[in-house]
Every structure is written in C-alpha cells, then in structure tokens.
Scaffold this active site. Structure first.
Site, PDB file in Angstrom:
ATOM      1  N   ASP A   1       0.872  -1.163   0.000  1.00 34.35           N
ATOM      2  CA  ASP A   1       0.000   0.000   0.000  1.00 34.35           C
ATOM      3  C   ASP A   1       0.917   1.223   0.000  1.00 34.35           C
ATOM      4  OD1 ASP A   1      -2.084   1.766   0.028  1.00 34.35           O
ATOM      5  OD2 ASP A   1      -3.139   0.846   1.706  1.00 34.35           O
TER       6      ASP A   1
HETATM    7  C1  BGC Z   1      -5.051   3.264  -0.001  1.00 35.23           C
HETATM    8  C2  BGC Z   1      -5.060   2.250  -1.137  1.00 35.23           C
HETATM    9  C3  BGC Z   1      -4.849   2.971  -2.437  1.00 35.23           C
HETATM   10  C4  BGC Z   1      -3.552   3.757  -2.372  1.00 35.23           C
HETATM   11  C5  BGC Z   1      -3.242   4.501  -3.653  1.00 35.23           C
HETATM   12  C6  BGC Z   1      -3.824   4.158  -0.038  1.00 35.23           C
HETATM   13  O1  BGC Z   1      -3.916   5.183   0.899  1.00 35.23           O
HETATM   14  O2  BGC Z   1      -5.098   2.586   1.245  1.00 35.23           O
HETATM   15  O3  BGC Z   1      -6.274   1.544  -1.156  1.00 35.23           O
HETATM   16  O4  BGC Z   1      -4.849   2.052  -3.501  1.00 35.23           O
HETATM   17  O5  BGC Z   1      -3.644   4.698  -1.317  1.00 35.23           O
HETATM   18  O6  BGC Z   1      -4.137   5.546  -3.851  1.00 35.23           O
END
Ligand code: BGC
Length: 791
Positions: free
Chosen positions: A222
C-alpha cells in the site's frame, strides 16, 4: 514463460533490479528499456478507474461502491462490471487497477466499509473472484487489497491486529484465497500489522499466500507501507509510490553487505517480469479491450445501481403509481454522494442527482429541508467564468516568481495537483474565476487547501492565512483540507472577480486547491418548516437522507451511526404529516433509522455511482426492481452492534477478541434482533420456496414467483451444526444463487455447497468435523423455511 523470465533477469545487474522493485512515480511501476520493459502506470480501481492523475479533463465512469456491488449478489453482473473496468483501464493506459477492496465489514464504523463488499467472507470471496476474473480476462491486472485485516481506519498505519489463526483463515484471509484461485496477478499488502509484524514484512505473504496458495504474481505495498530497507528480505515485491528511498540506494548497499539476500530481490524481479508479460508490458502491446461507449457504460452503471438498491421495508406504497405531486426532500437529493471518499474517488464526466433523475419522470417539487454540513462546496461550473476564455470554468496558472510556467483552463472547482509535473515545479499556484450569483443573499466565498493562501475579490486582498493540515492521515489532508472564507451579500446577477493564490508549505509541492463557495440558504427552522409544509400538500413524500464526506470516508472511522444534521427529525416530521413517506438512504454503510417503522417504505441505495438519479427513478416508478439483498446486517442502534472497537490500545494492539463472530454471526450469537438481517431485501414481488432435495453436496429448490411482477430472488444456503465440539457460528453462509422468475412461474435452482463451508481451521489444517450438518435454505439469514440434514 519461466525461461524467458530467467533470461531477462540474467541481463539485469543489481542496481537495475533494485530500480524495478520501487515505483517510478506516484502511480507507475518502473520499466527498463534495455530489456524492452515498459513503465507500467496503475490506477485506483475499486469503483472506477481514475487513471494516473486526478483530472476532470480525463474523466472516468463512476461505478457503484463495493457494498452496492455485493448487494447484487450477482456474479454475472460483476463480470460485466469487470469488462467495463478493464475498458476504462485500457482507455486510461493503465496496466492494473488497485481493487477490489476485500477487507471485511468487521464493524459498521469502519471508514472504508463502503468500499468493501460484505461482512461475510464467502459473499466477499465470490464477488472478489468474479471481479478479478472479469478484469483479468482482458489482460488488465486486478489487485485485491489490503492483505490483510485492514478492516478499520483509526491509526491504520500502525494498528496491530491481534487475531488467531482460525479467525484469519476462516474470515479475513478467505477472500484473498478465493482471489488467488481466480488467478489474481497482484495483491496489495496492507499498512497495518498483524500479531506484531507489519504486513509488508509479514510471514503471511509467504504462507499461505505465495506457498500454499501458489500465488505467483506481485505483492505491491500500500502507498508508503514499506517501512524498512532490510524488510525487503520478506514477501513484499514492489514499494509504492516511487521512487521509495528505503528501497533505493540503501537497499543496494544492504544487499552488497549481505544484509538482504540477492535471491530475495531476484524473486521479486521474476514476479514483476511475469506480471509484465501477463499485462503486455514486455516487448508487446497490451491486449485489446472492447471499448464501452459512454451510453453503454451509463446503461450498465444504471442497471447495477438499481440491482444493488435494497428495499428493506414497504407497505405497498412502492412502486409509485402516477402520483399527482411528489414532495422531494433532503439535502442529499440535490447533492448526493455518488461515491465514497478517499482513494476510491473518481471524477465522472456527468452525474445524475435524485432531483435531476426524478424530475424527468415524476411531478416533483424539491426543497432540502435540512442543511447537512457547514462545509462549502467546490464552485459549480455553472456559476463561474474563466476570465481568459470567457467560458464556464477557471484559469489555473503555475507560477515561479514572475514567470508563468503553464496556464490551464479547468472545469472543476476542486483540483488535485499531486503528481502533476507543473505543480511539482511551481512556487505558487493561482486560480481565477468570475463568480456570478444566481440567487440573492449571503454568499460564502473561499478556498480549501493547505499552505499559505491569499483570496482576492475584485482586486482587493480580503483574506490571507497559512493553513496547516488537520488530522494525521495524508488521504484526509489531501481530500478534505481545511476551509476558509469571507461572506458577501449579493444580488442575483452580481459578479465578482475571484483570485486565489497558494504558496505551498516549504519543501512540499502544491497538492491541491479548491475554489469553494457556500450559496445563500434559508435559516434552518424556516427551511425545515417549508419541507414539512410541502410534504403535507403532496400525495407522496420522498426524503433522501445520507452521510457526508466529513463523516464517512477513507482515513478515519465513524464515531456514530446517526445521520448528520436534522435528517432524523425531518423524516419524523414529514412522516407525521404524510402517511406515504418513502425514505431513500444514501450511505455506504449502515446508519440508525429511528423512524423506520413510521414510514411507508425504506430504500437503501449505498453510494450508487454516477447514474444515481436515473436508477432511483427506475426503482421508485417500478421500471426496475430494487434487486439488492443486504450484504451486511443493518442494526437498530449502535449500542447494540456486537463489534465496535476500532481504536487501537496504547501499544497499538487492536484485538479481534470476537474471533470468528462478526456480522450476522455475532448478531445471532448475541440473540439481539437487528433492524434488518443479513441477506434481507423485498423487491416488488412475492415468493415461495419449496421442494428442497439434496444429493451429495448439491441442493435443488423450486422457486416460485407468487406475485404479479417479474422478480429476482437471491436463494441463500446456510449451514449449522448441532452437537459440535467446536466454537461455531449459529449458522453461516455456504452458497447462494440468483434467479429471475416471471409471475406465476416456478424455476428449479441448483446450489453447489462448497467443501470449504463444511471445514474449520485447526492446528492440523482444514478439518471436517464428523457428524451431521443441517442445511437451511431461504431468503435471509433469518428467513429460512427449508432444511435438510447432511451426513
Ligand atoms: C489506499 C489504497 C490505495 C492507495 C493509492 C492508499 O492510501 O489505502 O487503497 O490504492 O492509497 O491511492
């Protein structure tokens, strides 16, 4: 494929390999021209494909949220949605979509509840598998996320979920297992820790994911979840966003010193190369995906939204039969939530609100009745003129002292700028637009951003401030920055030249800027009374209630399940003067509905995507059936919800003390009746289920539509177990099937009961307890007329 991969790997030296395991941009995996590997853009994707940039000039189809899709219980529909997602991905030149979100509804307070499918692992797993298969059939990767136990948002970067193996295997890991069986090419490792280890370094990435389940794709972190250099020895394969310093030169050094084995890096690179071959980024062109025209996309979103709407109560008022006059009430009717907040956000080319959709087909008179929030809204394009072009919109300029680096005409009041190359270089950002008051009254004019800001109105500086972020979560800071404003009393038709200047905080690029306005509004009591009076004089009242982005979004959890503002009072007051009051609930997750037994009908719409108004019109008039069944239990009161802890303790631990008892399992255990049980939903016809037969693990049941309209039913199969020596739910979902039946017709539905639903996890692995299981067939977890014993 493996020989090719080994051959390519052999051409890369350590530093080239290290480059590949960090992103090359915020939403971009690195490439390497020396081996013909293209850079691979990726995009958030649970409810639409935003693309690499947040930019209204490149809009996206906005789909129903995860809860809505799961409420359809419809694998085929998910297949069609997957085709649309793949087409959007190809149109936006991205190789992977970061979805579906398959964490569980452990508690309705979870901030990303709207994004996840269900409280039940089986339903979640089925929806996830259908989504993954459908997207990847077109050569675009899906990315089930977040592995694992990222089921709430409070301190999501550091929370340490404490859960036993059985709970993890039977609940939280199961949807990932199904996704891997469906062939997922990518999985996202979560921010949180589980049992003391952060997920990007967790042994669960090896077993069961890469070992027992045979996952041969890439694990992507993530965004910012990679925490250490030596952590690269573990199972996370790509650090995002890029370039990520911990995995750059520092990692190369660590490998050279023998602190991280080069074989670990090689394994990551092999996986990335395999991924690149799958998505067509190595010497080739990605697979063609049949394009979806705008109309076809809108049709599918509209159909899915209607199939997702759950009619939980109805005294026969719905569908509406040519009413003479409809009072349409609720702030959410004009400014609804089409989607949830946070990284799932996309920018649709158009939306249809309930006011717009219902006005097309019904004699509607609208007034909001309540104000939900004091937040201003991004200035609507109908109210601003770009001073440079003279057309609706704004002028955005990127400045460096007196130099203008670039000028853009923009057609959105709220602009996300991170990742934008001009914004990265600019020392200041300027946004200009002439505001035209369409109604007389007191207007608020201002901005929402972080940094040093100046607001000029008609050439005069009226506000300047250095605005610091509120809260700690970067997503919240980005999408919900603080607002500042001045007030002006304007006559209808008055025009003001507005200029907003943003100087980003030292060391940071400009992340985003919103030109915000608050339109004049009636005093609360006056507005409330007008709505009640309107309801009194109409044949039917439709009240649209909902949450706001400030209380339901990624980045934080909810503190209460109450609707914001005076919405509950409004429904109660309207119901008291109009017995034909229909309430439409526009939230991604359960809310308390204290008035639910005093109104004629209650329809849950979730966050339904861009075609909300059109789909709602279809459902209220009966042109479409509300096809949804609850993917999550809907409580009466928050105090009765069995699982609510989302706040980690001082040592970061977040114990999942309830074990395998979440959702309906916990409700059944507690013996408390919720407002509406898991699986419940009425539709517009009536049903009879009969003639259950079972042979081996196959059940058949005769499903008769006993009403006068065609309908769709979700036949649900649960198991229970008497005399068990194991702690078990009272009953649990084993399988389900959806069926469309014409009035008066009977169809025989076949349901295969998966072996896994008979098994439980022990130290020795999956085990079936010898003895008799009972099969229950029906239309919700508490409406189960048919039973059979299974030896
Ligand atoms: C989220 C993810 C997301 C990523 C990119 C993170 O803060 O938890 O689900 O894909 O950001 O935007």
């Amino acid at each position: 494929m493996n020989d090719r991969i080994d051959d390519l790997l052999g051409k890369l030296d350590l530093s080239a390999k290290i480059k590949l395991i960090s992103g090359s941009g915020v939403f971009r995996f690195a490439g390497d021209p020396s081996i013909g590997l293209a850079e691979m853009p990726v995009s958030d994707g649970p409810s639409g494909v935003r693309g690499e940039m947040w930019d209204e000039r490149d809009p996206s189809v906005s789909l129903p949220s995860g809860t809505a899709l799961a409420a359809t219980w419809d694998r085929e529909l998910l297949g069609e949605i997957g085709g649309l997602i793949a087409a959007e991905a190809r149109r936006k030149d991205v190789y992977a979509v970061l979805g579906p979100t398959i964490n569980l509804h452990r508690t309705p307070l979870g901030g990303r509840h709207f994004e996840c499918f269900s409280e039940d692992p089986m339903l979640t797993g089925e929806m996830a598998a259908a989504y993954v298969r459908a997207v990847q059939a077109h050569g675009v990767s899906a990315c089930p996320k977040h592995y694992v136990a990222n089921d709430s948002e409070t301190e999501r970067f550091t929370a340490d979920v404490i859960a036993d193996d059985r709970t993890l295997r039977e609940l939280y890991l199961y949807p990932f297992e199904r996704s891997v069986q469906a062939g997922a090419w990518m999985v996202m490792a979560a921010y949180n820790s589980v049992n003391g280890t952060t997920m990007t370094e967790h042994p669960l990435l090896d077993e069961p994911l890469k070992g027992e389940w045979g996952f041969d794709g890439v694990v992507v972190s993530d965004w910012t979840a990679v925490r250490s250099t030596t952590g690269a020895a573990h199972g996370n394969d790509i650090a995002m966003p890029g370039p990520w310093e911990l995995w750059g030169a520092a990692l190369e050094e660590a490998v050279r010193k023998g602190e991280v084995p080069e074989s670990a890096i090689d394994d990551k690179v092999r996986r990335i190369l395999r991924f690149a071959l799958r998505v067509g980024a190595l010497d080739g062109t990605p697979q063609q995906v049949p394009a979806f025209g705008d109309e076809a996309a809108a049709r599918l979103v509209r159909e899915a939204a209607a199939k997702a709407m759950v009619l939980v109560a109805n005294d026969g008022t719905l569908p509406l039969r040519e009413p003479s006059r409809v009072a349409l009430l609720g702030a959410a009717a004009a400014e609804p939530r089409f989607m949830g907040g946070g990284s799932a956000t996309v920018i649709p080319a158009h939306t249809t609100s309930p006011v717009e959709g219902l006005s097309e087909v019904l004699p509607v008179v609208y007034t909001p009745g309540v104000h939900l929030t004091d937040h201003m809204i991004p200035v609507p394009m109908s109210l601003v003129t770009d001073p440079e072009t003279g057309t609706p919109g704004l002028t955005l300029r990127y400045l460096d002292g007196d130099d203008v680096l670039a000028t853009e005409h923009r057609e959105a009041g709220s602009l996300m700028l991170f990742g934008n190359p001009n914004a990265m270089r600019a020392k200041a950002i300027e946004l200009r637009g002439t505001l035209r008051a369409d109604v007389a009254g007191e207007w608020r004019i201002g901005f929402a951003a972080v940094g040093t800001l100046r607001l000029e109105v008609d050439g005069e500086t009226v506000l300047s401030d250095t605005v610091l972020p509120e809260g700690t979560d970067p997503v919240e800071m980005l999408l919900n920055p603080p607002q500042r404003f001045v007030t002006r009393t304007l006559a209808a038709g008055d025009e003001l030249d507005v200029r907003i200047e943003l100087i980003p905080a030292p060391g940071l690029p400009a992340l985003g800027i919103t030109y915000a306005v608050g339109r004049p509004r009636r005093a609360d009591d006056e507005e409330f009374a007008a709505a009640v009076e309107l309801a009194r004089t109409c044949e039917v009242a439709v009240v649209v209630v909902g949450t706001t982005e400030q209380i339901e979004s990624e980045g934080f959890d909810r503190k209460t399940l109450r609707l914001p503002g005076r919405q509950d009072d409004l429904v109660a007051a309207v119901a008291a003067v109009n017995p034909r009051t229909v309430v439409v609930v526009n939230s991604g997750a359960p809310v308390e509905m204290p008035w639910r037994d005093d109104v004629a009908a209650v329809l849950l719409t979730w966050f339904p995507g861009q075609e909300f108004g059109a789909a709602l019109a279809d459902v209220l008039t009966g042109a479409a059936e509300p096809g949804g069944r609850l993917p999550t239990t809907w409580p009466k009161l928050m105090s009765e919800v069995p699982v609510h802890n989302t706040q980690p303790a001082a040592d970061n631990s977040l114990p999942y003390a309830e074990g395998i008892h979440i959702g309906y399992r916990a409700w059944l255990k507690s013996g408390v009746a919720p407002a509406y049980p898991f699986g419940h939903g009425l539709g517009y016809t009536t049903w009879e289920l009969a003639d259950l037969t079972v042979s081996g693990r196959t059940a058949t049941v005769a499903v008769t539509n006993t009403g006068t309209r065609p309908g769709r039913q979700v036949v649900q199969a649960y198991l229970s177990r008497d005399d068990s020596t194991v702690d078990r739910p009272v009953r649990w979902l084993s399988a389900f099937a959806t069926v469309d039946v014409d009035p008066g017709e009977t169809r025989t539905v076949t349901i295969e009961l998966p072996q896994r639903s008979f098994e439980h996890w022990t130290d020795a692995g999956w085990v079936v307890e010898p003895g008799v299981f009972t099969l229950h067939i029906g239309t919700s977890v508490t409406a189960l007329p048919l039973t059979a014993d299974l030896a």
